[in-house]
Design a protein around this motif. Structure first.
Motif, PDB file in Angstrom:
ATOM      1  N   ALA A   1     -30.467  -1.775 -18.639  1.00 51.58           N
ATOM      2  CA  ALA A   1     -29.420  -0.953 -19.258  1.00 51.58           C
ATOM      3  C   ALA A   1     -29.688   0.529 -19.017  1.00 51.58           C
ATOM      4  CB  ALA A   1     -29.334  -1.246 -20.753  1.00 51.58           C
ATOM      5  N   LYS A   2     -30.952   0.920 -19.056  1.00 50.68           N
ATOM      6  CA  LYS A   2     -31.302   2.322 -18.801  1.00 50.68           C
ATOM      7  C   LYS A   2     -30.941   2.703 -17.368  1.00 50.68           C
ATOM      8  CE  LYS A   2     -35.160   5.551 -19.112  1.00 50.68           C
ATOM      9  NZ  LYS A   2     -36.590   5.688 -19.411  1.00 50.68           N
ATOM     10  N   ARG A   3     -31.257   1.831 -16.419  1.00 53.03           N
ATOM     11  CA  ARG A   3     -30.917   2.101 -15.018  1.00 53.03           C
ATOM     12  C   ARG A   3     -29.409   2.157 -14.801  1.00 53.03           C
ATOM     13  NH1 ARG A   3     -35.153  -1.403 -14.538  1.00 53.03           N
ATOM     14  NH2 ARG A   3     -33.810  -3.187 -14.161  1.00 53.03           N
ATOM     15  N   ASP A   4     -28.656   1.350 -15.562  1.00 49.41           N
ATOM     16  CA  ASP A   4     -27.200   1.290 -15.430  1.00 49.41           C
ATOM     17  C   ASP A   4     -26.480   2.335 -16.285  1.00 49.41           C
ATOM     18  OD1 ASP A   4     -27.624  -0.855 -13.759  1.00 49.41           O
ATOM     19  OD2 ASP A   4     -27.099  -2.371 -15.265  1.00 49.41           O
ATOM     20  N   GLY A   5     -27.241   3.122 -17.066  1.00 56.87           N
ATOM     21  CA  GLY A   5     -26.636   4.132 -17.932  1.00 56.87           C
ATOM     22  C   GLY A   5     -26.013   3.562 -19.193  1.00 56.87           C
ATOM     23  N   ALA A   6     -26.445   2.372 -19.587  1.00 53.70           N
ATOM     24  CA  ALA A   6     -25.863   1.708 -20.754  1.00 53.70           C
ATOM     25  C   ALA A   6     -26.877   1.495 -21.875  1.00 53.70           C
ATOM     26  CB  ALA A   6     -25.274   0.362 -20.333  1.00 53.70           C
ATOM     27  N   LEU A   7     -27.979   2.223 -21.845  1.00 57.40           N
ATOM     28  CA  LEU A   7     -29.027   2.013 -22.845  1.00 57.40           C
ATOM     29  C   LEU A   7     -28.543   2.359 -24.249  1.00 57.40           C
ATOM     30  CD1 LEU A   7     -31.906   1.210 -23.514  1.00 57.40           C
ATOM     31  CD2 LEU A   7     -32.604   3.563 -23.016  1.00 57.40           C
ATOM     32  N   ASP A   8     -27.818   3.453 -24.396  1.00 57.82           N
ATOM     33  CA  ASP A   8     -27.332   3.837 -25.727  1.00 57.82           C
ATOM     34  C   ASP A   8     -26.452   2.748 -26.330  1.00 57.82           C
ATOM     35  OD1 ASP A   8     -28.698   6.228 -25.692  1.00 57.82           O
ATOM     36  OD2 ASP A   8     -26.983   7.386 -24.972  1.00 57.82           O
ATOM     37  N   SER A   9     -25.601   2.154 -25.525  1.00 56.57           N
ATOM     38  CA  SER A   9     -24.717   1.090 -26.001  1.00 56.57           C
ATOM     39  C   SER A   9     -25.527  -0.126 -26.454  1.00 56.57           C
ATOM     40  CB  SER A   9     -23.746   0.696 -24.892  1.00 56.57           C
ATOM     41  OG  SER A   9     -22.942  -0.381 -25.289  1.00 56.57           O
ATOM     42  N   LEU A  10     -26.511  -0.498 -25.669  1.00 59.61           N
ATOM     43  CA  LEU A  10     -27.360  -1.632 -26.037  1.00 59.61           C
ATOM     44  C   LEU A  10     -28.112  -1.352 -27.330  1.00 59.61           C
ATOM     45  CD1 LEU A  10     -28.769  -4.363 -25.425  1.00 59.61           C
ATOM     46  CD2 LEU A  10     -30.468  -3.053 -24.139  1.00 59.61           C
ATOM     47  N   LEU A  11     -28.677  -0.165 -27.450  1.00 56.67           N
ATOM     48  CA  LEU A  11     -29.435   0.176 -28.659  1.00 56.67           C
ATOM     49  C   LEU A  11     -28.537   0.229 -29.891  1.00 56.67           C
ATOM     50  CD1 LEU A  11     -31.895   2.860 -27.249  1.00 56.67           C
ATOM     51  CD2 LEU A  11     -32.341   0.434 -27.723  1.00 56.67           C
ATOM     52  N   ARG A  12     -27.303   0.700 -29.733  1.00 57.94           N
ATOM     53  CA  ARG A  12     -26.361   0.706 -30.865  1.00 57.94           C
ATOM     54  C   ARG A  12     -26.061  -0.719 -31.314  1.00 57.94           C
ATOM     55  NH1 ARG A  12     -23.918   4.947 -28.177  1.00 57.94           N
ATOM     56  NH2 ARG A  12     -22.429   3.536 -27.192  1.00 57.94           N
TER      57      ARG A  12
END
Length: 71
Positions: A32-43
């Motif tokens: 997710a971090k590599r794809d720029g979606a880490l914040d969404s996953l953490l939320r």
């Protein structure tokens, strides 16, 4: 079985529960971090009242994986 029963009880009480294999949860934030979606996953994970990790003691993970998991 105990973790599953506790998760089901929490769901019956209206709580948000996430059930993940530890290996998946270690790899998922990195991807997710590599794809720029880490914040969404953490939320999504933060909305859960309970996160049940399966096979926690069986998974070796690196420093980055450990940091992301415990974040």
């Amino acid at each position: 079985h105990l973790a599953t029963a506790l998760g089901m009880l929490a769901i019956e009480q209206g709580r948000g529960v996430r059930f993940r294999q530890t290996a998946e949860l270690v790899l998922q934030p990195g991807k997710a971090k590599r794809d720029g979606a880490l914040d969404s996953l953490l939320r999504d994970l933060a909305r859960a009242d309970l996160i049940i990790l399966d096979e926690f003691g069986y998974v070796p993970f690196d420093i980055d994986g450990a940091r992301l998991l415990y974040q």
